[in-house]
Design a protein around this motif. Sequence first.
Motif, PDB file in Angstrom:
ATOM      1  N   THR A  90       0.818  -1.282   0.031  1.00 47.41           N
ATOM      2  CA  THR A  90      -0.114   0.146  -0.088  1.00 47.41           C
ATOM      3  C   THR A  90       0.762   1.377   0.032  1.00 47.41           C
ATOM      4  O   THR A  90       1.772   1.517   0.942  1.00 47.41           O
ATOM      5  CB  THR A  90      -0.911  -0.179   1.263  1.00 47.41           C
ATOM      6  N   PRO A  91       0.507   2.188  -1.061  1.00 45.30           N
ATOM      7  CA  PRO A  91       1.196   3.473  -0.887  1.00 45.30           C
ATOM      8  C   PRO A  91       1.259   3.982   0.628  1.00 45.30           C
ATOM      9  O   PRO A  91       0.207   3.920   1.185  1.00 45.30           O
ATOM     10  CB  PRO A  91       0.680   4.299  -2.047  1.00 45.30           C
ATOM     11  N   GLU A  92       2.284   4.743   0.935  1.00 46.79           N
ATOM     12  CA  GLU A  92       2.375   5.548   2.239  1.00 46.79           C
ATOM     13  C   GLU A  92       1.193   6.166   2.562  1.00 46.79           C
ATOM     14  O   GLU A  92       0.611   6.280   3.676  1.00 46.79           O
ATOM     15  CB  GLU A  92       3.828   5.888   2.565  1.00 46.79           C
ATOM     16  N   ALA A  93       1.072   6.963   1.755  1.00 44.75           N
ATOM     17  CA  ALA A  93      -0.046   8.231   1.726  1.00 44.75           C
ATOM     18  C   ALA A  93      -1.427   7.507   2.141  1.00 44.75           C
ATOM     19  O   ALA A  93      -2.241   8.113   2.842  1.00 44.75           O
ATOM     20  CB  ALA A  93      -0.176   9.006   0.498  1.00 44.75           C
ATOM     21  N   LEU A  94      -1.717   6.244   1.795  1.00 46.49           N
ATOM     22  CA  LEU A  94      -2.912   5.510   1.889  1.00 46.49           C
ATOM     23  C   LEU A  94      -2.826   4.518   3.183  1.00 46.49           C
ATOM     24  O   LEU A  94      -3.836   3.997   3.349  1.00 46.49           O
ATOM     25  CB  LEU A  94      -3.373   4.473   0.545  1.00 46.49           C
ATOM     26  N   SER A  95      -1.626   4.280   3.826  1.00 46.33           N
ATOM     27  CA  SER A  95      -1.614   3.305   4.789  1.00 46.33           C
ATOM     28  C   SER A  95      -2.384   3.639   6.060  1.00 46.33           C
ATOM     29  O   SER A  95      -2.231   4.912   6.450  1.00 46.33           O
ATOM     30  CB  SER A  95      -0.053   3.299   5.184  1.00 46.33           C
ATOM     31  N   SER A  97      -3.385   4.130  10.134  1.00 46.77           N
ATOM     32  CA  SER A  97      -2.623   4.468  11.316  1.00 46.77           C
ATOM     33  C   SER A  97      -2.213   3.157  11.875  1.00 46.77           C
ATOM     34  O   SER A  97      -2.808   2.108  11.574  1.00 46.77           O
ATOM     35  CB  SER A  97      -3.496   5.385  12.211  1.00 46.77           C
TER      36      SER A  97
END
Length: 172
Positions: A90-95, A97
């Motif tokens: 998953t792209p970090e921006a969509l990960s 919390s």
Amino acid sequence: MHTQHQAIDQLYSHHHSWLQGWLRRRLGNAADAADLAQDTFLRLLRSGTGEPSCVTAPRAYLATIANRLSLNLYRRRSLEQAYLDALALTPEALSPSLEHQALVLEALDEIDQVLAVLPGKTRQAFLMSQLEGYTQEEIASRLDLSLRSVQRYRARAFEECIVLASESPPYE
């Protein structure tokens, strides 16, 4: 109840170190062995059923409980790893919390526990419909079942999930 606790206390004092050693050799990990040995006796205490003093082969009895707990541990870790592997893609921006990830792992573990107690065909039909998107007709064909059986199996799995949801605290 008091005599049951005494019987478990006696089992613990006579067999805990043996069980922990057996688990350590089996698992290759002293920390997991210690945890599972403790969990084995906790399981006996929480069960509230049966009389451990009547057990004729206490080591076999304890090993059976510990073996089931170790299988649950491996299954839970495998499920966690699959989730973490999916997160890594998953792209970090969509990960999500870390808190959300912990909640998802907890929910996955609870679902896994429900699925683990379902009979094989019930579990298989449910997973085929929910994860693989098969229709009831396709499931019936692939599992060589009647359409009515597939409907019953899926309904039973959904009922178990509903029971799980009603017993679990809501996520915030």
